[in-house]
Scaffold this motif. Structure first.
Motif, PDB file in Angstrom:
ATOM      1  N   ALA A  86       0.663  -1.161  -0.325  1.00  0.00           N
ATOM      2  CA  ALA A  86      -0.090  -0.045  -0.098  1.00  0.00           C
ATOM      3  C   ALA A  86       0.952   1.404   0.025  1.00  0.00           C
ATOM      4  N   VAL A 139       2.454   1.613  -3.639  1.00  0.00           N
ATOM      5  CA  VAL A 139       1.463   2.436  -4.412  1.00  0.00           C
ATOM      6  C   VAL A 139       1.158   3.737  -4.370  1.00  0.00           C
ATOM      7  N   LEU A 140       1.095   4.217  -3.066  1.00  0.00           N
ATOM      8  CA  LEU A 140       0.960   5.607  -2.669  1.00  0.00           C
ATOM      9  C   LEU A 140       2.056   6.200  -3.180  1.00  0.00           C
ATOM     10  N   MET A 190       2.038   6.518  -6.997  1.00  0.00           N
ATOM     11  CA  MET A 190       1.001   7.839  -7.456  1.00  0.00           C
ATOM     12  C   MET A 190       1.338   9.150  -7.133  1.00  0.00           C
ATOM     13  N   LEU A 232      -6.505   6.803 -10.944  1.00  0.00           N
ATOM     14  CA  LEU A 232      -6.285   7.186  -9.929  1.00  0.00           C
ATOM     15  C   LEU A 232      -5.382   8.626  -9.562  1.00  0.00           C
ATOM     16  N   TYR A 246      -4.430  10.243   3.060  1.00  0.00           N
ATOM     17  CA  TYR A 246      -4.112   9.242   1.796  1.00  0.00           C
ATOM     18  C   TYR A 246      -3.965   7.482   2.019  1.00  0.00           C
ATOM     19  N   LEU A 247      -3.237   7.273   3.231  1.00  0.00           N
ATOM     20  CA  LEU A 247      -2.941   6.016   3.746  1.00  0.00           C
ATOM     21  C   LEU A 247      -4.152   5.182   4.416  1.00  0.00           C
ATOM     22  N   THR A 253      -6.449   3.955   1.341  1.00  0.00           N
ATOM     23  CA  THR A 253      -5.573   2.994   0.626  1.00  0.00           C
ATOM     24  C   THR A 253      -5.386   1.493   1.450  1.00  0.00           C
ATOM     25  N   LEU A 254      -5.171   1.740   2.682  1.00  0.00           N
ATOM     26  CA  LEU A 254      -5.150   0.453   3.462  1.00  0.00           C
ATOM     27  C   LEU A 254      -6.629  -0.205   3.675  1.00  0.00           C
ATOM     28  N   VAL A 284      -8.791  -0.556   1.434  1.00  0.00           N
ATOM     29  CA  VAL A 284      -9.122  -1.227   0.413  1.00  0.00           C
ATOM     30  C   VAL A 284      -8.405  -2.495   0.316  1.00  0.00           C
ATOM     31  N   VAL A 285      -6.994  -2.187   0.661  1.00  0.00           N
ATOM     32  CA  VAL A 285      -5.993  -3.446   0.678  1.00  0.00           C
ATOM     33  C   VAL A 285      -6.531  -4.523   1.679  1.00  0.00           C
TER      34      VAL A 285
END
Length: 576
Positions: A86, A89-90, A93, A327, A410-411, A414-415, A417-418
Motif C-alpha cells: 500500500a 502504490v501511494l 501515485m 487514480l 491518503y494512507l 488505501t489500507l 481497500v487492501v
C-alpha cells in the motif's frame, strides 16, 4: 517469451526517476543546510551505498517483482507485506502526479501558452499507452530521455566550472561565510532529511526485476548510486560557487535553470528547462512500470481483484495501468494542480517503504538464513541504513509537521481497500451473522442478500494451496498449516511429496499429516505422493493439472545444495 531488459534499458527506467532528483534536491539541501548542503548530499550517498547491499541481498535471494512487498511476503505475515504494498502504490501515485505536473510546468515556463492541467492529463495518458504497448517499447523512450539528461547535466557542470575559473571564488567564500541557522549539526541533519528525497526511485528496479536479464539488477543499483553520488553533491557545490545562497532560496524551484543562465546565458537555461521537462516525464514512466510489476503480484496473491490480470495480446496487464492512470488523474483534479499536499505523501511513503525493505532484509537473515543469495549486507550496514532513513522521516516531520496528517489522509483509505481484500472472508462472515440477526424470519430479502455473499465466500475458499515436502516433521508441518490458516482463505491444502524411483517417504509422515488434518477441522489436508523429480517442470505440470497458480504453492527455504535457484521455480513462495 517477452524480451528481457538489458542493463541500459533497466537503468534508464529507474534512473530517470532518481536522476531527476537533482532538479529539486540540491536546492532543498541548500535551503536547509546552506553551504554544507553538499556534505548532506554526500551523507545521503553513504546511506544509499548501504542500501545497495540491502536491496542486493533481498532481491538476489528472492528475485521476484514486488520490492518490499515481495521481501516481506516471503519472510513474515501477509498483512505486513500488504502494508508495504500500500505504501509503495501511494509512493508511485505521488511520484507520477508530481513529476508529470512539474514536467508540464517546466514546459509552460518555456512556452507559456501550454495549459498545465489538460497537458498533464495528456502526458499521463501518453505514458499509460506506452506501458500498455509493452515494457520493451517504453524502455526505448526511457533510454533517450536518460542519456539526454546525463548529457545536459555534464554540460551544465562543465560551464559552471568554466564560469568559476573565469570569475574567481568570491561568491563561494561569501556563501561559506554565511551564518548557519541552528548550528552546523542541525543544518546537516535537516539538509540530510530534505536531501533523502533525492533517492526516490531507487526502490523501483526491484519492482520489475523479473523483466530484467540475469545479473542486471545489481548493476542498476550501482548505476543509480553512481549518478546520485556524483551529480547531486557536485551540482549543490557548483551552485554555491556561482550563485549567492539568497538567490538559491528565492529560485529553488528552478535552480538548475538559474545556474545555466548564470554560467552561459539563456541557451543553457533553455536546454536545462527542456531537459527537466523530459526527465521528469521519464520519472512518470518509472512509476507506471514499477506499479505494473507490483500490482500484478498483488492481484496474483488476491490482495487486489483478479480482474486486473487481464492481458493484451502482447502480455501487458492493461487494466492495472488504466486503474493507475485513473487514480493519478483523480488526485490531480482534486488538488487542481496544487500539489504541495502530495509532497507529504511522497516523502513519508517512499521513506517508509525503504525502512520496510530494511526490515525485510533483517527477517531474511533471521528467518531464511539457509536461502542462497549472491551477496549479503553487513549487520552494521543494515542498521545504519534503517536508522538513517528513520531519522530522515523524523527530520521531514520536523520540517513539515502537516505532512504526517496529510499522509494519513491518503494512507487510511488505501489500507482500507487492501485490508478489505485481505480479510474479506471474515468481513463476509460477520455480515452474514448480522443478516441472521436482522432477519429472524428469513424472508425473501434475506435470501437475496445472503446468496451473493455465500457465493463469494465459496469462490474465495475453494482456492487450493500446495506445500511440497519429503521429510518435514509434525512441528514444521503444523507451522505451515498455521501460516496458511492465518494468512490465506482456503478450505483445502495439498501436502505433496515428489518421489523419484527408489526413493521412499519419511517415517511417520503419513501419520503426522493425518494428525494435522484432525487438528485443523476447517481445512481439508490431503497427502499426495507424486512420482517424478521435484523441480520447475514438475511444479508447472502440477499447477496445470490441478489448476492451482504457482504463487499458491509453498516450499521451505532451500539450502545451498538445492539444485535450482528460487526464481527458476516460478512464483513459489517460501513459508518456513
Amino acid at each position: 517469451m517477452a524480451k528481457k531488459l538489458n542493463q541500459l534499458e533497466a537503468t534508464a527506467i529507474c534512473g530517470n526517476d532518481i536522476s531527476s532528483s537533482c532538479l529539486y534536491v540540491s536546492a532543498l539541501a541548500i535551503v536547509y543546510a546552506g553551504q554544507y548542503a553538499w556534505i548532506s548530499l554526500l551523507m545521503v550517498a553513504v546511506v544509499l551505498f548501504f542500501f545497495r547491499k540491502i536491496y542486493g541481498e533481498v532481491v538476489g535471494a528472492l528475485p521476484l517483482n514486488g520490492g518490499a512487498y515481495n521481501a516481506l511476503l516471503n519472510t513474515t505475515k501477509k498483512s505486513t507485506a500488504s502494508l508495504a504494498a500500500a505504501l509503495t502504490v501511494l509512493s508511485y501515485m505521488a511520484t507520477a502526479v508530481i513529476s508529470t505536473s512539474e514536467a508540464v510546468k517546466y514546459a509552460h515556463s518555456i512556452w507559456i501558452v501550454i495549459p498545465v492541467i489538460p497537458v498533464t492529463i495528456g502526458l499521463l495518458l501518453l505514458f499509460m499507452g506506452l506501458v500498455i504497448l509493452g515494457i520493451g517499447e517504453s524502455s526505448k523512450v526511457a533510454i533517450a530521455i536518460f542519456l539526454f539528461h546525463l548529457l545536459s547535466l555534464i554540460i551544465l557542470c562543465g560551464f559552471s566550472l568554466v564560469f568559476l575559473f573565469e570569475n574567481g571564488t568570491e561568491i563561494l567564500f561569501s556563501n561559506f561565510n554565511t551564518p548557519v541557522k541552528g548550528g552546523i549539526i542541525t543544518a546537516l541533519f535537516l539538509g540530510f532529511s530534505a536531501a533523502m528525497l533525492g533517492i526516490s526511485g531507487f526502490e523501483s528496479s526491484a519492482n520489475y526485476v523479473e523483466e530484467q536479464e540475469k545479473g542486471v539488477f545489481p548493476k542498476t543499483l550501482r548505476n543509480m548510486w553512481v549518478v546520485v553520488t556524483v551529480f547531486n553533491p557536485l551540482i549543490a557545490f557548483l551552485a554555491l560557487c556561482i550563485i549567492p545562497i539568497s538567490t538559491v532560496v528565492d529560485n529553488q524551484d528552478a535552480l538548475l535553470s538559474i545556474m545555466g543562465k548564470t554560467a552561459s546565458g539563456n541557451w543553457l537555461s533553455l536546454l536545462i528547462g527542456i531537459d527537466a521537462a523530459l526527465v521528469l516525464s521519464g520519472a512518470v514512466l518509472t512509476s507506471f512500470v514499477g506499479v505494473g510489476g507490483l500490482m500484478k503480484r498483488m492481484a496474483l496473491d488476491r490482495i487486489l481483484p483478479k480482474v486486473l490480470l487481464k492481458k493484451t495480446k502482447k502480455g501487458s496487464n492493461y487494466l492495472i495501468f488504466v486503474l493507475f492512470f485513473g487514480l493519478c488523474v483523480s488526485i490531480l483534479l482534486i488538488t487542481q494542480g496544487d500539489l504541495a499536499k502530495l509532497a507529504g505523501v511522497y516523502t513519508i511513503a517512499f521513506l517508509s517503504v525503504m525502512i520496510l525493505f530494511g526490515i525485510g532484509n533483517l527477517l531474511l537473515k533471521v528467518n531464511r538464513s539457509r536461502l542462497p543469495r549472491p551477496e549479503r549486507s553487513s549487520w552494521l550496514g543494515l542498521f545504519i541504513g534503517v536508522i538513517a532513513v528513520a531519522a530522515a522521516i523524523v527530520g521531514n516531520v520536523i520540517l513539515n509537521p502537516q505532512y504526517l496528517a496529510i499522509f494519513m489522509e491518503y494512507l487510511i483509505p488505501t489500507l482500507a481497500v487492501v485490508f478489505f481484500m485481505l480479510y474479506r472472508t471474515s468481513i463476509f462472515k460477520v455480515f452474514l451473522k448480522i443478516l441472521d440477526y436482522a432477519f429472524p424470519e428469513k424472508n425473501s430479502l434475506f435470501i437475496k442478500l445472503k446468496k451473493p455473499i455465500k457465493k463469494a465466500l465459496n469462490s474465495i475458499n475453494k482456492q487450493q494451496f500446495v506445500y511440497f515436502t519429503n521429510h518435514d516433521d509434525v512441528s514444521i508441518l503444523n507451522k505451515v498449516l498455521s501460516y496458511i490458516s492465518n494468512n490465506e482463505s482456503t478450505r483445502s491444502v495439498k501436502i505433496v511429496t515428489v518421489l523419484d524411483e527408489g526413493e521412499t517417504i519419511a517415517t511417520n509422515l503419513t501419520k503426522d499429516i493425518e494428525t494435522l488434518d484432525r487438528a485443523y477441522p476447517l481445512i481439508n489436508v490431503e497427502f499426495i505422493i507424486e512420482p517424478g523429480v521435484f523441480g520447475p517442470e514438475k511444479i508447472k505440470e502440477l499447477s496445470k493439472r490441478w489448476h492451482i497458480p504457482i504463487n499458491f504453492m509453498f516450499i521451505a527455504s532451500p539450502g545451498h545444495k538445492f539444485p535450482y535457484k528460487i526464481q527458476e521455480l516460478g512464483e513459489v513462495r517460501l513459508i518456513i
